[in-house]
Design an enzyme around this catalytic site. Structure first.
Site, PDB file in Angstrom:
ATOM      1  N   GLU A 166       0.817  -1.215   0.000  1.00 53.61           N
ATOM      2  CA  GLU A 166       0.000   0.000   0.000  1.00 53.61           C
ATOM      3  C   GLU A 166       0.850   1.265   0.000  1.00 53.61           C
ATOM      4  OE1 GLU A 166      -3.115   0.068   2.918  1.00 53.61           O
ATOM      5  OE2 GLU A 166      -3.845  -1.917   2.416  1.00 53.61           O
ATOM      6  N   GLU A 352      -5.146  -8.740   1.293  1.00 54.23           N
ATOM      7  CA  GLU A 352      -5.730  -8.416   2.605  1.00 54.23           C
ATOM      8  C   GLU A 352      -7.228  -8.221   2.439  1.00 54.23           C
ATOM      9  OE1 GLU A 352      -4.083  -5.031   4.722  1.00 54.23           O
ATOM     10  OE2 GLU A 352      -2.044  -5.666   4.233  1.00 54.23           O
TER      11      GLU A 352
HETATM   12  C1  FCB Z   1      -4.233  -2.005   5.628  1.00 57.52           C
HETATM   13  C2  FCB Z   1      -2.833  -2.275   6.105  1.00 57.52           C
HETATM   14  C3  FCB Z   1      -2.745  -3.293   7.211  1.00 57.52           C
HETATM   15  C4  FCB Z   1      -3.881  -3.156   8.201  1.00 57.52           C
HETATM   16  C5  FCB Z   1      -5.207  -3.092   7.492  1.00 57.52           C
HETATM   17  C6  FCB Z   1      -6.403  -2.995   8.394  1.00 57.52           C
HETATM   18  O1  FCB Z   1      -4.296  -0.733   5.066  1.00 57.52           O
HETATM   19  O2  FCB Z   1      -2.031  -2.724   5.035  1.00 57.52           O
HETATM   20  O3  FCB Z   1      -1.487  -3.173   7.809  1.00 57.52           O
HETATM   21  O4  FCB Z   1      -3.666  -2.088   9.011  1.00 57.52           O
HETATM   22  O5  FCB Z   1      -5.219  -2.005   6.607  1.00 57.52           O
END
Ligand code: FCB
Length: 470
Positions: A166, A352
Protein backbone atom coordinates in the site's frame (compact mmCIF):
# COMPACT_ATOMS: atom_id res chain seq x y z
CA UNK A 1 -13.75 -25.59 -12.88
CA UNK A 2 -14.75 -27.35 -9.67
CA UNK A 3 -18.20 -27.12 -8.23
CA UNK A 4 -17.15 -24.65 -5.50
CA UNK A 5 -15.76 -22.23 -8.09
CA UNK A 6 -12.16 -22.11 -6.80
CA UNK A 7 -9.27 -23.62 -8.74
CA UNK A 8 -7.31 -26.52 -7.19
CA UNK A 9 -4.20 -24.42 -6.70
CA UNK A 10 -6.01 -21.48 -5.10
CA UNK A 11 -3.92 -19.92 -2.33
CA UNK A 12 -5.70 -19.62 1.03
CA UNK A 13 -3.70 -17.42 3.33
CA UNK A 14 -3.54 -15.00 6.16
CA UNK A 15 -1.57 -11.74 6.61
CA UNK A 16 0.27 -9.76 9.28
CA UNK A 17 3.04 -7.13 9.23
CA UNK A 18 6.22 -6.72 11.23
CA UNK A 19 5.54 -3.57 13.25
CA UNK A 20 1.98 -4.63 13.99
CA UNK A 21 2.85 -7.98 15.55
CA UNK A 22 6.54 -8.42 16.34
CA UNK A 23 7.32 -6.25 19.37
CA UNK A 24 10.94 -6.80 20.55
CA UNK A 25 11.81 -3.41 19.14
CA UNK A 26 15.25 -3.17 20.63
CA UNK A 27 16.40 -6.74 20.41
CA UNK A 28 19.10 -8.43 18.38
CA UNK A 29 20.37 -5.22 16.88
CA UNK A 30 17.11 -3.88 15.44
CA UNK A 31 17.34 -0.19 14.58
CA UNK A 32 14.65 2.42 15.16
CA UNK A 33 11.90 2.74 12.56
CA UNK A 34 9.68 5.71 11.74
CA UNK A 35 6.80 3.90 13.42
CA UNK A 36 8.72 3.67 16.71
CA UNK A 37 9.26 7.41 16.59
CA UNK A 38 5.71 8.20 15.51
CA UNK A 39 3.96 5.95 17.99
CA UNK A 40 6.04 7.37 20.82
CA UNK A 41 5.06 10.91 19.87
CA UNK A 42 2.27 12.15 22.11
CA UNK A 43 -1.13 12.42 20.46
CA UNK A 44 -0.39 10.35 17.36
CA UNK A 45 -1.96 7.06 18.43
CA UNK A 46 -5.57 7.22 19.58
CA UNK A 47 -5.17 4.92 22.58
CA UNK A 48 -1.67 6.15 23.41
CA UNK A 49 -0.16 2.74 22.66
CA UNK A 50 2.80 1.63 20.55
CA UNK A 51 4.28 -1.49 18.98
CA UNK A 52 6.99 -2.08 21.61
CA UNK A 53 5.45 -5.41 22.58
CA UNK A 54 2.51 -5.82 20.15
CA UNK A 55 1.76 -9.58 19.88
CA UNK A 56 5.33 -10.47 20.83
CA UNK A 57 5.49 -12.46 17.60
CA UNK A 58 9.25 -11.96 17.39
CA UNK A 59 9.50 -14.40 20.30
CA UNK A 60 6.29 -16.33 19.70
CA UNK A 61 6.57 -17.00 16.01
CA UNK A 62 6.39 -20.72 16.71
CA UNK A 63 3.00 -20.23 18.38
CA UNK A 64 1.89 -18.23 15.35
CA UNK A 65 3.07 -20.94 12.99
CA UNK A 66 1.20 -23.51 15.03
CA UNK A 67 -1.95 -21.39 14.73
CA UNK A 68 -1.48 -21.14 10.97
CA UNK A 69 -1.15 -24.89 10.74
CA UNK A 70 -4.30 -25.34 12.75
CA UNK A 71 -6.07 -22.87 10.48
CA UNK A 72 -5.04 -24.91 7.47
CA UNK A 73 -3.75 -22.05 5.31
CA UNK A 74 -1.25 -22.83 2.60
CA UNK A 75 0.38 -19.36 2.69
CA UNK A 76 1.40 -16.80 5.28
CA UNK A 77 1.99 -13.21 4.28
CA UNK A 78 4.21 -11.41 6.80
CA UNK A 79 6.59 -8.51 6.41
CA UNK A 80 10.29 -8.12 7.06
CA UNK A 81 11.31 -5.25 9.32
CA UNK A 82 13.98 -3.41 7.36
CA UNK A 83 15.55 -2.01 10.58
CA UNK A 84 16.20 -5.57 11.77
CA UNK A 85 18.20 -6.24 8.62
CA UNK A 86 19.95 -2.88 8.29
CA UNK A 87 19.51 -0.98 11.55
CA UNK A 88 20.44 2.30 9.87
CA UNK A 89 18.95 1.51 6.50
CA UNK A 90 22.26 0.92 4.81
CA UNK A 91 25.45 -1.10 4.96
CA UNK A 92 26.22 -4.56 6.21
CA UNK A 93 23.36 -6.88 7.08
CA UNK A 94 22.60 -7.69 10.71
CA UNK A 95 22.86 -11.48 10.79
CA UNK A 96 20.58 -11.82 13.82
CA UNK A 97 17.80 -10.11 11.92
CA UNK A 98 18.24 -12.41 8.93
CA UNK A 99 18.34 -15.45 11.23
CA UNK A 100 14.97 -14.53 12.66
CA UNK A 101 13.22 -14.51 9.28
CA UNK A 102 15.16 -17.55 8.21
CA UNK A 103 13.80 -19.48 11.22
CA UNK A 104 10.28 -18.23 10.53
CA UNK A 105 10.52 -19.33 6.90
CA UNK A 106 11.87 -22.77 7.85
CA UNK A 107 9.12 -23.22 10.43
CA UNK A 108 6.47 -22.40 7.85
CA UNK A 109 7.94 -24.66 5.19
CA UNK A 110 8.10 -27.55 7.66
CA UNK A 111 4.36 -27.22 8.03
CA UNK A 112 3.73 -26.96 4.30
CA UNK A 113 2.93 -23.23 4.45
CA UNK A 114 4.36 -21.00 1.72
CA UNK A 115 6.09 -17.89 3.09
CA UNK A 116 4.97 -14.65 1.38
CA UNK A 117 7.25 -11.92 2.70
CA UNK A 118 6.55 -8.26 2.01
CA UNK A 119 9.77 -6.27 1.96
CA UNK A 120 8.23 -2.99 3.04
CA UNK A 121 5.16 -2.63 5.21
CA UNK A 122 5.85 0.92 6.40
CA UNK A 123 8.65 0.54 8.98
CA UNK A 124 11.32 2.68 7.34
CA UNK A 125 14.62 2.92 9.26
CA UNK A 126 14.53 6.25 11.10
CA UNK A 127 17.98 7.26 9.86
CA UNK A 128 16.70 7.18 6.29
CA UNK A 129 13.80 9.43 7.28
CA UNK A 130 16.30 11.76 8.97
CA UNK A 131 17.96 12.01 5.56
CA UNK A 132 14.62 12.90 3.93
CA UNK A 133 12.81 9.53 3.67
CA UNK A 134 10.77 8.53 0.62
CA UNK A 135 10.76 12.01 -0.90
CA UNK A 136 14.51 11.43 -1.46
CA UNK A 137 15.66 9.31 -4.37
CA UNK A 138 18.43 7.73 -2.34
CA UNK A 139 15.83 5.87 -0.22
CA UNK A 140 14.83 3.86 -3.30
CA UNK A 141 18.46 2.82 -3.86
CA UNK A 142 18.84 1.89 -0.20
CA UNK A 143 15.69 -0.21 -0.52
CA UNK A 144 17.13 -2.00 -3.55
CA UNK A 145 20.25 -2.94 -1.52
CA UNK A 146 18.08 -4.24 1.31
CA UNK A 147 15.91 -6.24 -1.11
CA UNK A 148 19.06 -7.76 -2.60
CA UNK A 149 20.20 -8.87 0.87
CA UNK A 150 16.86 -10.55 1.51
CA UNK A 151 16.67 -12.24 -1.90
CA UNK A 152 20.06 -13.80 -1.30
CA UNK A 153 19.27 -14.79 2.27
CA UNK A 154 16.00 -16.57 1.49
CA UNK A 155 16.45 -17.33 -2.19
CA UNK A 156 15.80 -21.02 -2.45
CA UNK A 157 13.07 -21.07 0.19
CA UNK A 158 10.79 -18.17 -0.72
CA UNK A 159 8.86 -18.18 -3.98
CA UNK A 160 6.52 -15.22 -3.56
CA UNK A 161 7.80 -11.74 -2.87
CA UNK A 162 5.98 -8.46 -2.39
CA UNK A 163 7.97 -5.25 -2.86
CA UNK A 164 5.92 -2.60 -1.06
CA UNK A 165 2.57 -2.71 0.74
CA UNK A 166 0.00 0.00 0.00
CA UNK A 167 2.45 2.68 -1.09
CA UNK A 168 -0.53 5.10 -1.24
CA UNK A 169 -0.62 4.99 2.59
CA UNK A 170 3.13 5.54 2.90
CA UNK A 171 3.06 8.51 0.54
CA UNK A 172 -0.24 10.21 1.32
CA UNK A 173 -1.08 9.23 4.90
CA UNK A 174 2.59 9.58 5.84
CA UNK A 175 3.71 12.74 4.01
CA UNK A 176 0.49 14.63 3.19
CA UNK A 177 -2.19 13.79 5.76
CA UNK A 178 0.02 13.33 8.81
CA UNK A 179 -1.93 10.28 9.98
CA UNK A 180 0.88 7.79 9.57
CA UNK A 181 4.61 7.99 10.19
CA UNK A 182 6.47 10.23 9.60
CA UNK A 183 3.40 12.43 10.18
CA UNK A 184 4.07 15.26 7.70
CA UNK A 185 1.63 17.57 5.90
CA UNK A 186 3.09 18.34 2.50
CA UNK A 187 1.49 17.24 -0.78
CA UNK A 188 4.68 18.04 -2.69
CA UNK A 189 6.67 15.60 -0.54
CA UNK A 190 3.89 13.01 -0.91
CA UNK A 191 4.21 13.11 -4.71
CA UNK A 192 7.96 12.74 -4.54
CA UNK A 193 7.37 9.78 -2.21
CA UNK A 194 4.96 8.22 -4.74
CA UNK A 195 7.67 8.17 -7.37
CA UNK A 196 10.42 6.86 -5.13
CA UNK A 197 8.22 4.10 -3.69
CA UNK A 198 7.45 3.00 -7.24
CA UNK A 199 11.11 3.31 -8.14
CA UNK A 200 11.99 1.15 -5.13
CA UNK A 201 9.51 -1.42 -6.42
CA UNK A 202 11.00 -1.26 -9.94
CA UNK A 203 14.61 -1.50 -8.77
CA UNK A 204 13.88 -4.49 -6.56
CA UNK A 205 11.91 -6.15 -9.36
CA UNK A 206 14.95 -5.77 -11.62
CA UNK A 207 17.28 -7.28 -9.00
CA UNK A 208 14.85 -10.13 -8.42
CA UNK A 209 14.93 -10.96 -12.16
CA UNK A 210 18.72 -10.65 -12.28
CA UNK A 211 19.18 -13.19 -9.50
CA UNK A 212 17.43 -15.72 -11.73
CA UNK A 213 15.48 -16.90 -8.69
CA UNK A 214 12.46 -19.03 -9.24
CA UNK A 215 9.25 -17.51 -8.06
CA UNK A 216 6.87 -14.62 -8.32
CA UNK A 217 7.38 -10.96 -7.60
CA UNK A 218 4.62 -8.37 -7.27
CA UNK A 219 3.35 -5.24 -5.62
CA UNK A 220 0.45 -4.82 -3.17
CA UNK A 221 -1.77 -1.77 -3.42
CA UNK A 222 -5.05 -0.62 -1.87
CA UNK A 223 -6.96 0.34 -4.97
CA UNK A 224 -10.49 1.72 -4.99
CA UNK A 225 -13.22 1.58 -7.59
CA UNK A 226 -15.64 4.21 -6.30
CA UNK A 227 -19.33 3.96 -6.97
CA UNK A 228 -21.40 6.85 -8.35
CA UNK A 229 -24.17 7.86 -5.92
CA UNK A 230 -26.50 8.40 -8.87
CA UNK A 231 -26.64 7.05 -12.35
CA UNK A 232 -25.71 10.24 -14.20
CA UNK A 233 -22.72 10.99 -16.41
CA UNK A 234 -21.49 13.65 -13.95
CA UNK A 235 -21.59 11.12 -11.11
CA UNK A 236 -19.82 8.47 -13.17
CA UNK A 237 -17.07 10.95 -14.05
CA UNK A 238 -16.71 11.95 -10.39
CA UNK A 239 -16.42 8.26 -9.41
CA UNK A 240 -13.75 7.79 -12.06
CA UNK A 241 -11.77 10.81 -10.82
CA UNK A 242 -12.21 9.62 -7.24
CA UNK A 243 -10.40 6.38 -8.08
CA UNK A 244 -7.36 7.99 -9.75
CA UNK A 245 -5.21 8.63 -6.68
CA UNK A 246 -5.43 5.16 -5.13
CA UNK A 247 -5.63 3.11 -8.31
CA UNK A 248 -4.51 4.60 -11.64
CA UNK A 249 -1.64 6.53 -10.03
CA UNK A 250 -0.04 3.15 -9.18
CA UNK A 251 -1.26 0.73 -11.81
CA UNK A 252 -0.74 3.01 -14.82
CA UNK A 253 3.03 3.32 -14.25
CA UNK A 254 3.40 -0.34 -13.22
CA UNK A 255 1.70 -1.38 -16.46
CA UNK A 256 3.75 0.93 -18.66
CA UNK A 257 1.38 3.85 -19.12
CA UNK A 258 3.30 6.40 -17.05
CA UNK A 259 1.54 8.64 -14.57
CA UNK A 260 -2.12 9.47 -15.33
CA UNK A 261 -2.01 12.95 -16.86
CA UNK A 262 -5.45 13.90 -15.62
CA UNK A 263 -4.33 13.31 -12.04
CA UNK A 264 -0.95 15.00 -12.51
CA UNK A 265 -2.54 18.11 -13.98
CA UNK A 266 -5.47 18.39 -11.58
CA UNK A 267 -3.24 17.93 -8.53
CA UNK A 268 -0.21 19.80 -9.84
CA UNK A 269 1.83 16.71 -9.03
CA UNK A 270 5.52 17.01 -9.79
CA UNK A 271 7.01 13.54 -9.98
CA UNK A 272 10.81 13.63 -9.97
CA UNK A 273 11.10 11.25 -12.94
CA UNK A 274 14.55 10.70 -14.40
CA UNK A 275 15.40 8.96 -17.67
CA UNK A 276 14.78 5.25 -17.45
CA UNK A 277 12.65 5.39 -14.29
CA UNK A 278 9.35 4.65 -16.01
CA UNK A 279 10.86 1.67 -17.82
CA UNK A 280 12.12 0.26 -14.52
CA UNK A 281 8.77 0.77 -12.82
CA UNK A 282 7.05 -0.93 -15.74
CA UNK A 283 9.14 -4.11 -15.61
CA UNK A 284 6.58 -6.91 -15.78
CA UNK A 285 5.24 -8.16 -12.44
CA UNK A 286 3.96 -11.68 -11.83
CA UNK A 287 1.01 -10.48 -9.82
CA UNK A 288 -0.77 -7.54 -8.29
CA UNK A 289 -1.95 -7.84 -4.71
CA UNK A 290 -5.18 -6.06 -3.84
CA UNK A 291 -6.03 -5.06 -0.28
CA UNK A 292 -9.76 -4.48 -0.03
CA UNK A 293 -11.86 -3.42 2.94
CA UNK A 294 -14.64 -1.10 1.78
CA UNK A 295 -16.18 0.71 -1.15
CA UNK A 296 -17.28 4.34 -1.10
CA UNK A 297 -20.05 6.10 -2.89
CA UNK A 298 -19.28 9.52 -4.40
CA UNK A 299 -20.92 12.56 -5.97
CA UNK A 300 -19.42 15.38 -8.02
CA UNK A 301 -18.56 18.77 -6.57
CA UNK A 302 -16.71 21.76 -8.01
CA UNK A 303 -13.01 21.18 -8.71
CA UNK A 304 -10.75 23.69 -6.95
CA UNK A 305 -7.50 23.95 -5.00
CA UNK A 306 -9.02 22.20 -1.97
CA UNK A 307 -10.70 19.53 -4.05
CA UNK A 308 -8.68 19.14 -7.26
CA UNK A 309 -10.45 15.95 -8.29
CA UNK A 310 -13.95 17.32 -7.72
CA UNK A 311 -15.73 14.63 -5.74
CA UNK A 312 -17.20 14.09 -2.33
CA UNK A 313 -17.83 10.85 -0.44
CA UNK A 314 -21.53 10.40 0.26
CA UNK A 315 -22.50 8.73 3.54
CA UNK A 316 -24.60 5.60 3.13
CA UNK A 317 -26.91 3.60 5.36
CA UNK A 318 -25.03 0.37 4.63
CA UNK A 319 -23.79 -1.76 7.55
CA UNK A 320 -20.42 -0.58 8.86
CA UNK A 321 -17.42 -2.10 10.57
CA UNK A 322 -15.99 -0.66 13.79
CA UNK A 323 -13.71 1.49 11.60
CA UNK A 324 -16.87 3.08 10.18
CA UNK A 325 -16.16 1.44 6.81
CA UNK A 326 -19.12 0.42 4.63
CA UNK A 327 -19.47 -3.34 4.23
CA UNK A 328 -19.75 -3.89 0.45
CA UNK A 329 -18.67 -7.41 -0.60
CA UNK A 330 -19.98 -6.76 -4.09
CA UNK A 331 -17.45 -3.91 -4.33
CA UNK A 332 -14.61 -6.43 -4.18
CA UNK A 333 -15.95 -8.21 -7.25
CA UNK A 334 -16.41 -4.90 -9.07
CA UNK A 335 -12.86 -3.83 -8.19
CA UNK A 336 -11.26 -7.11 -9.28
CA UNK A 337 -13.19 -7.14 -12.56
CA UNK A 338 -12.22 -3.53 -13.30
CA UNK A 339 -8.51 -4.08 -12.60
CA UNK A 340 -8.46 -7.28 -14.57
CA UNK A 341 -10.13 -5.70 -17.62
CA UNK A 342 -8.28 -2.40 -17.51
CA UNK A 343 -4.67 -3.44 -16.76
CA UNK A 344 -4.77 -7.15 -17.55
CA UNK A 345 -2.39 -8.37 -14.82
CA UNK A 346 -1.18 -11.97 -15.19
CA UNK A 347 -2.52 -12.78 -11.75
CA UNK A 348 -4.35 -11.06 -8.93
CA UNK A 349 -4.36 -11.96 -5.26
CA UNK A 350 -6.54 -10.47 -2.56
CA UNK A 351 -3.62 -9.92 -0.20
CA UNK A 352 -5.73 -8.42 2.61
CA UNK A 353 -9.41 -8.53 3.46
CA UNK A 354 -11.04 -8.51 6.84
CA UNK A 355 -12.89 -6.38 9.34
CA UNK A 356 -12.69 -4.82 12.77
CA UNK A 357 -15.71 -5.35 14.97
CA UNK A 358 -16.20 -4.99 18.69
CA UNK A 359 -15.57 -8.51 19.96
CA UNK A 360 -17.40 -9.43 23.11
CA UNK A 361 -15.88 -12.45 24.84
CA UNK A 362 -18.40 -14.80 26.37
CA UNK A 363 -17.58 -17.03 29.29
CA UNK A 364 -19.03 -20.28 28.17
CA UNK A 365 -16.95 -22.92 29.90
CA UNK A 366 -18.02 -26.36 28.87
CA UNK A 367 -20.29 -25.06 26.13
CA UNK A 368 -18.17 -26.56 23.41
CA UNK A 369 -16.30 -28.96 25.62
CA UNK A 370 -13.28 -27.85 27.61
CA UNK A 371 -10.73 -29.73 25.59
CA UNK A 372 -12.12 -29.32 22.12
CA UNK A 373 -9.67 -27.79 19.72
CA UNK A 374 -11.91 -24.80 19.28
CA UNK A 375 -11.57 -23.82 22.92
CA UNK A 376 -7.89 -24.55 23.34
CA UNK A 377 -5.84 -21.35 23.21
CA UNK A 378 -2.16 -21.20 22.44
CA UNK A 379 0.38 -19.52 24.63
CA UNK A 380 -0.60 -19.99 28.28
CA UNK A 381 -3.92 -21.34 28.79
CA UNK A 382 -6.41 -21.71 31.42
CA UNK A 383 -8.01 -18.27 31.04
CA UNK A 384 -8.27 -18.70 27.30
CA UNK A 385 -9.97 -22.05 27.80
CA UNK A 386 -13.12 -20.60 29.28
CA UNK A 387 -13.70 -17.76 26.90
CA UNK A 388 -15.15 -17.78 23.40
CA UNK A 389 -15.54 -14.96 20.93
CA UNK A 390 -18.64 -15.45 18.80
CA UNK A 391 -17.74 -12.91 16.12
CA UNK A 392 -20.68 -13.52 13.83
CA UNK A 393 -20.34 -10.15 12.08
CA UNK A 394 -16.76 -10.94 11.04
CA UNK A 395 -17.87 -14.34 9.79
CA UNK A 396 -20.62 -12.75 7.69
CA UNK A 397 -18.11 -10.21 6.35
CA UNK A 398 -15.62 -12.91 5.35
CA UNK A 399 -18.29 -15.14 3.84
CA UNK A 400 -19.59 -12.29 1.68
CA UNK A 401 -16.13 -11.36 0.43
CA UNK A 402 -15.10 -14.94 -0.28
CA UNK A 403 -18.29 -15.28 -2.33
CA UNK A 404 -17.32 -12.10 -4.18
CA UNK A 405 -13.95 -13.73 -5.04
CA UNK A 406 -15.76 -16.77 -6.37
CA UNK A 407 -17.95 -14.55 -8.56
CA UNK A 408 -14.94 -12.62 -9.84
CA UNK A 409 -13.32 -15.91 -10.88
CA UNK A 410 -16.54 -16.93 -12.63
CA UNK A 411 -16.33 -13.66 -14.55
CA UNK A 412 -12.86 -14.52 -15.78
CA UNK A 413 -10.67 -12.63 -13.28
CA UNK A 414 -7.29 -14.39 -12.87
CA UNK A 415 -7.66 -14.40 -9.08
CA UNK A 416 -5.19 -16.89 -7.62
CA UNK A 417 -5.55 -16.45 -3.89
CA UNK A 418 -7.12 -14.76 -0.89
CA UNK A 419 -5.51 -13.69 2.41
CA UNK A 420 -7.43 -12.70 5.52
CA UNK A 421 -6.26 -9.67 7.44
CA UNK A 422 -5.32 -10.71 10.05
CA UNK A 423 -4.12 -13.81 11.85
CA UNK A 424 -4.02 -11.87 15.13
CA UNK A 425 -5.54 -8.80 16.76
CA UNK A 426 -2.63 -6.41 16.51
CA UNK A 427 -1.35 -2.83 16.57
CA UNK A 428 -3.68 -1.10 14.12
CA UNK A 429 -1.44 1.90 13.33
CA UNK A 430 -2.90 5.21 14.48
CA UNK A 431 -5.82 3.32 16.07
CA UNK A 432 -3.51 1.41 18.41
CA UNK A 433 -5.02 -1.77 19.81
CA UNK A 434 -8.56 -0.40 19.78
CA UNK A 435 -9.37 -1.92 16.39
CA UNK A 436 -9.36 -5.69 16.25
CA UNK A 437 -9.10 -7.41 12.87
CA UNK A 438 -7.83 -10.79 14.05
CA UNK A 439 -9.16 -14.29 13.56
CA UNK A 440 -7.38 -14.76 16.88
CA UNK A 441 -7.61 -12.59 19.98
CA UNK A 442 -4.42 -11.87 21.90
CA UNK A 443 -4.48 -11.38 25.66
CA UNK A 444 -2.44 -8.22 26.25
CA UNK A 445 -1.19 -9.44 29.65
CA UNK A 446 -0.37 -13.06 28.95
CA UNK A 447 -0.05 -12.95 25.14
CA UNK A 448 -2.25 -16.06 25.04
CA UNK A 449 -3.76 -16.57 21.60
CA UNK A 450 -7.48 -17.33 21.50
CA UNK A 451 -8.96 -18.32 18.14
CA UNK A 452 -12.34 -16.68 17.56
CA UNK A 453 -15.31 -18.32 15.86
CA UNK A 454 -14.17 -16.65 12.60
CA UNK A 455 -10.98 -18.72 12.85
CA UNK A 456 -13.08 -21.88 12.84
CA UNK A 457 -15.19 -20.50 10.01
CA UNK A 458 -12.13 -19.80 7.83
CA UNK A 459 -10.71 -23.20 8.69
CA UNK A 460 -13.94 -24.80 7.50
CA UNK A 461 -13.80 -22.78 4.24
CA UNK A 462 -10.27 -24.05 3.58
CA UNK A 463 -11.22 -27.63 4.52
CA UNK A 464 -14.18 -27.56 2.16
CA UNK A 465 -11.99 -26.17 -0.62
CA UNK A 466 -9.56 -29.03 -0.08
CA UNK A 467 -12.37 -31.58 -0.12
CA UNK A 468 -13.66 -30.14 -3.39
CA UNK A 469 -10.33 -30.84 -5.11
CA UNK A 470 -10.77 -32.98 -8.16
C1 FCB B 1 -4.23 -2.00 5.63
C2 FCB B 1 -2.83 -2.27 6.11
C3 FCB B 1 -2.75 -3.29 7.21
C4 FCB B 1 -3.88 -3.16 8.20
C5 FCB B 1 -5.21 -3.09 7.49
C6 FCB B 1 -6.40 -2.99 8.39
O1 FCB B 1 -4.30 -0.73 5.07
O2 FCB B 1 -2.03 -2.72 5.03
O3 FCB B 1 -1.49 -3.17 7.81
O4 FCB B 1 -3.67 -2.09 9.01
O5 FCB B 1 -5.22 -2.01 6.61
Amino acid sequence: MRSDGFPDDFVWGCSTSSYQVEGAVDEDGRGVSIWDTFSHTKGKIRDGSNGDVACDSYHRFEDDTELLERLGVNAYRFSIAWPRIQPNGKGRANQKGIDHYSRLVDGLLEKGIEPWPTLYHWDLPQTLQDAGGWPERDTAYRFADYADIMFRALESRVHHWVSVNEPWCSAFLGYRDGEHAPGLHDARLAHRAVHHLLLAHGLSNEIFRQTGMEGEFGIVINPVCRRPAQDTEAHRQAARRASLEQTNLWLDPVFGRGYPQEYVQACGAEMPVLDGDLELIAKPVDFVGVNYYEENCVEPCPQGPDNPLGYRIVPTTLPKTAMGWDVVPEGLRRLLVWISNEWKPKALYVTENGAAFVDIPSRSAGEEGENSEATRGIGSQSAARQVRIHDTERIAYLRGHIDACREAIAQGVPLKGYFVWSLLDNFEWSWGYSMKFGLTAVDADTQARLPKDSFEFYRAVIDAAQDARI
